[in-house]
Structures are given as structure tokens and as C-alpha cells.
Scaffold this motif. Sequence first.
Motif, short mmCIF file in Angstrom:
data_model
loop_
_atom_site.label_atom_id
_atom_site.label_comp_id
_atom_site.label_asym_id
_atom_site.label_seq_id
_atom_site.Cartn_x
_atom_site.Cartn_y
_atom_site.Cartn_z
N ARG A 36 0.83 -1.20 0.00
CA ARG A 36 0.00 0.00 0.00
C ARG A 36 0.86 1.25 0.00
NH1 ARG A 36 -3.62 2.66 4.69
NH2 ARG A 36 -1.51 3.39 5.17
N LEU A 37 0.49 2.20 -0.84
CA LEU A 37 1.11 3.52 -0.89
C LEU A 37 0.08 4.54 -0.42
CD1 LEU A 37 2.82 3.36 -4.40
CD2 LEU A 37 3.91 2.98 -2.18
N ARG A 38 0.51 5.53 0.36
CA ARG A 38 -0.42 6.50 0.90
C ARG A 38 0.28 7.86 1.04
NH1 ARG A 38 -5.12 6.36 4.61
NH2 ARG A 38 -5.11 8.20 5.97
N ALA A 39 -0.47 8.92 0.73
CA ALA A 39 0.03 10.28 0.92
C ALA A 39 -1.05 11.09 1.62
CB ALA A 39 0.40 10.92 -0.41
N GLU A 40 -0.66 11.83 2.64
CA GLU A 40 -1.57 12.72 3.36
C GLU A 40 -1.07 14.16 3.24
OE1 GLU A 40 -2.21 11.81 7.44
OE2 GLU A 40 -2.60 9.67 7.10
N LEU A 41 -2.03 15.09 3.19
CA LEU A 41 -1.72 16.51 3.26
C LEU A 41 -2.68 17.14 4.25
CD1 LEU A 41 -0.05 18.92 2.24
CD2 LEU A 41 -1.82 19.29 0.50
N ARG A 42 -2.12 17.78 5.31
CA ARG A 42 -2.95 18.35 6.36
C ARG A 42 -2.53 19.79 6.64
NH1 ARG A 42 -0.70 13.87 8.30
NH2 ARG A 42 0.36 14.99 9.99
N LYS A 43 -3.49 20.60 7.09
CA LYS A 43 -3.26 21.99 7.44
C LYS A 43 -3.46 22.18 8.94
CE LYS A 43 -3.18 26.58 7.25
NZ LYS A 43 -1.92 27.34 7.08
N GLY A 44 -2.50 22.82 9.61
CA GLY A 44 -2.63 23.07 11.03
C GLY A 44 -3.64 24.16 11.31
N LEU A 45 -4.52 23.93 12.28
CA LEU A 45 -5.56 24.87 12.66
C LEU A 45 -5.42 25.20 14.14
CD1 LEU A 45 -8.58 23.10 10.90
CD2 LEU A 45 -7.15 24.94 9.97
N GLY A 46 -5.15 26.47 14.44
CA GLY A 46 -5.15 26.90 15.83
C GLY A 46 -3.84 26.75 16.56
N GLY A 47 -2.78 26.34 15.88
CA GLY A 47 -1.49 26.16 16.55
C GLY A 47 -0.35 26.59 15.65
N HIS A 48 0.32 25.61 15.03
CA HIS A 48 1.48 25.95 14.19
C HIS A 48 1.08 26.54 12.85
CE1 HIS A 48 0.70 22.36 11.78
NE2 HIS A 48 0.76 21.59 12.85
N ASP A 49 -0.15 26.32 12.39
CA ASP A 49 -0.68 26.91 11.14
C ASP A 49 0.09 26.48 9.89
OD1 ASP A 49 -2.77 28.35 12.34
OD2 ASP A 49 -1.40 29.97 12.89
N GLY A 50 0.85 25.41 9.98
CA GLY A 50 1.64 24.98 8.84
C GLY A 50 0.97 23.89 8.03
N LEU A 51 1.65 23.49 6.96
CA LEU A 51 1.23 22.38 6.11
C LEU A 51 2.14 21.19 6.38
CD1 LEU A 51 0.55 24.06 2.66
CD2 LEU A 51 -1.15 22.93 4.09
N ILE A 52 1.53 19.99 6.49
CA ILE A 52 2.28 18.76 6.74
C ILE A 52 1.91 17.74 5.68
CG2 ILE A 52 2.89 17.02 8.46
CD1 ILE A 52 0.64 19.81 9.53
N GLY A 53 2.91 17.16 5.06
CA GLY A 53 2.69 16.07 4.12
C GLY A 53 3.39 14.81 4.60
N ASP A 54 2.67 13.70 4.62
CA ASP A 54 3.25 12.41 5.01
C ASP A 54 3.12 11.45 3.84
OD1 ASP A 54 4.08 12.82 7.73
OD2 ASP A 54 1.97 12.86 8.30
N VAL A 55 4.22 10.82 3.47
CA VAL A 55 4.24 9.82 2.40
C VAL A 55 4.70 8.51 3.01
CG1 VAL A 55 5.13 9.20 0.14
CG2 VAL A 55 4.75 11.61 0.71
N SER A 56 3.96 7.43 2.74
CA SER A 56 4.30 6.14 3.34
C SER A 56 4.10 5.02 2.34
CB SER A 56 3.43 5.88 4.58
OG SER A 56 2.06 5.80 4.22
N ALA A 57 4.85 3.93 2.56
CA ALA A 57 4.68 2.70 1.80
C ALA A 57 4.74 1.55 2.78
CB ALA A 57 5.78 2.56 0.75
N ASP A 58 3.86 0.58 2.64
CA ASP A 58 3.80 -0.54 3.57
C ASP A 58 3.79 -1.86 2.83
OD1 ASP A 58 3.35 0.43 6.49
OD2 ASP A 58 2.03 1.70 5.29
N PHE A 59 4.63 -2.79 3.31
CA PHE A 59 4.56 -4.19 2.91
C PHE A 59 3.74 -4.91 3.97
CE2 PHE A 59 6.32 -8.53 3.35
CZ PHE A 59 5.81 -9.06 2.17
N ILE A 60 2.73 -5.66 3.55
CA ILE A 60 1.76 -6.23 4.47
C ILE A 60 1.76 -7.74 4.37
CG2 ILE A 60 -0.68 -6.22 5.16
CD1 ILE A 60 -0.79 -3.58 3.29
#
Length: 257
Positions: free
Chosen positions: A125-149
Motif C-alpha cells: 500500500r502507498l499513501r500520501a496525506e496533506l494536512r493543514k494546522g488549525l489553531g497552533g502551528h498553522d503549517g502544512l504537513i505532508g506524510d508519504v508512506s509505503a507498507d509491505f503487508i
Amino acid sequence: MRILILAPAAFALIATSAAAQQEGGRRVRVGVGAQLTPSYPGADEVSVGPFGDLSIARVGRTFTFEAPDESFGFSLLGRDGFGIGPAVSLQGSRKDKDVGVPIGKVKTTVEAGGFVQYQYRENWRLRAELRKGLGGHDGLIGDVSADFIMRDGDRYVFSIGPRVTITDKDYQRAYFGVTPAQSAATGLTSYSPGGGVQSVGGTAGLVYQFSDKWGAFGYARYDRLVGDAADSPLVRRYGSRDQFSGGLALTYTFVVR
């Protein structure tokens, strides 16, 4: 990382109960436990926090694979292995006392956004997330992952794979930057990082059923700060480039009809 978010979980259970009455039933697996995570991004100490899981599947089907360190979310659109949906996470606050010097507080942040993923058969499985900080750091975070299951139905599910975290300048300056005023108060060199790759690492997770109802799941994760985050004078003097986390939870599975 999975954190118990009670409101989404409650809504999911209500929706599951309604759907189950019409479609023959749902299996629900609820997990509750604790995890150790860095006290704040770049810290050299860990803190204890909640660790939980909510998984739902039709009776007769296995639970969909979820990595133990992914954000809370669910697929709104899915076809041929692809999935798209919302992603929500929570980043705890950082206070002066956590660091030991008056470097400035970063408030607790709700990170909201979305994910896209692709699962190839049951093993990748391949997965990518993009999130926006609300109420704290106010930054953008991207996480990219790959999993062997590797799995045997729901009796056990083992996963392992690499992780990359990418953040923008607002996030990095909140946790790794040193303003001139903070420099005067702490003796640290002023530092204004930019955005880019923040860390690289890997995660291993295991879900195991002791019986039809009871089971456990846990994970271990390691991240190495790189780039501007690793070069921060705050990390070099008071923190660590090596970031460790892990969690363990007890699970209970039941059927809603």
C-alpha cells in the motif's frame, strides 16, 4: 498517529448501526491503549498519550488494512485499489517548560486535510496525506508512506515500511525556528528554517487476535530529522535528531446487526 477522537468514532458507530440493520451486520473492532511519542517535534524526550483504533467491516469480510501511525480517516471514494478521503490528526502543545528555555509556546493543533492511497492486492500500500494546522502551528504537513503487508485474514496483520514527512516554513519555524527575541532570551543563534523534507524513517505494526473477540495491536516508529529541521540550534542543544515512538492497545471485536 492514531489518537482517540471520540466524536468521529461515535458518529461512525451510529452510522454503522444504521447500515448494519439493512445489510446483514457489521463487525466492529475497537482498540484502546497508550503510546509514547516525542514530547514535541524535535524533542529528546517522549510523553505518554492515548492510542486507539476503530475498524469496521461487513460480516464475512476482513478489516481493511490501516497503518498504525496514519491519521484518522476513511475512504469517501474508492475503486480498483484507490482510495480518497479526509484525514485528521492532533499535535500536542509545546511549552517553555517542555524545552527548558523561554522559546515560546506552540498551541495544541488540529491538523485537517485529506489522503490518497493505492493498495496493490493485500501486500502493498502507498499513501500520501496533506494536512493543514488549525489553531497552533498553522503549517502544512505532508506524510508519504509505503507498507509491505503480511496477513492471515484478521488473525494477524503485520506491516512494515518507510516514512517521509514534508513540512512548510510555517511548521518548521514554529518548532525549529529561533526569532531574534528568543535568541536574546535563550542564547541560541537566530534561525529561520524554510520548508522541505523534515524527516525520514520507518514504521512496523502488528495486529493480533487472541480470540474472536479479544486482540491487541501495536507499533514502533523511528524518524530521523534532516534538512533545516536537523540543523536547528534548538534541536542541536535541547533536542534530538532521532525521534522514537511506539504504542500498544487492547482490542475488542463485536457484531452490530
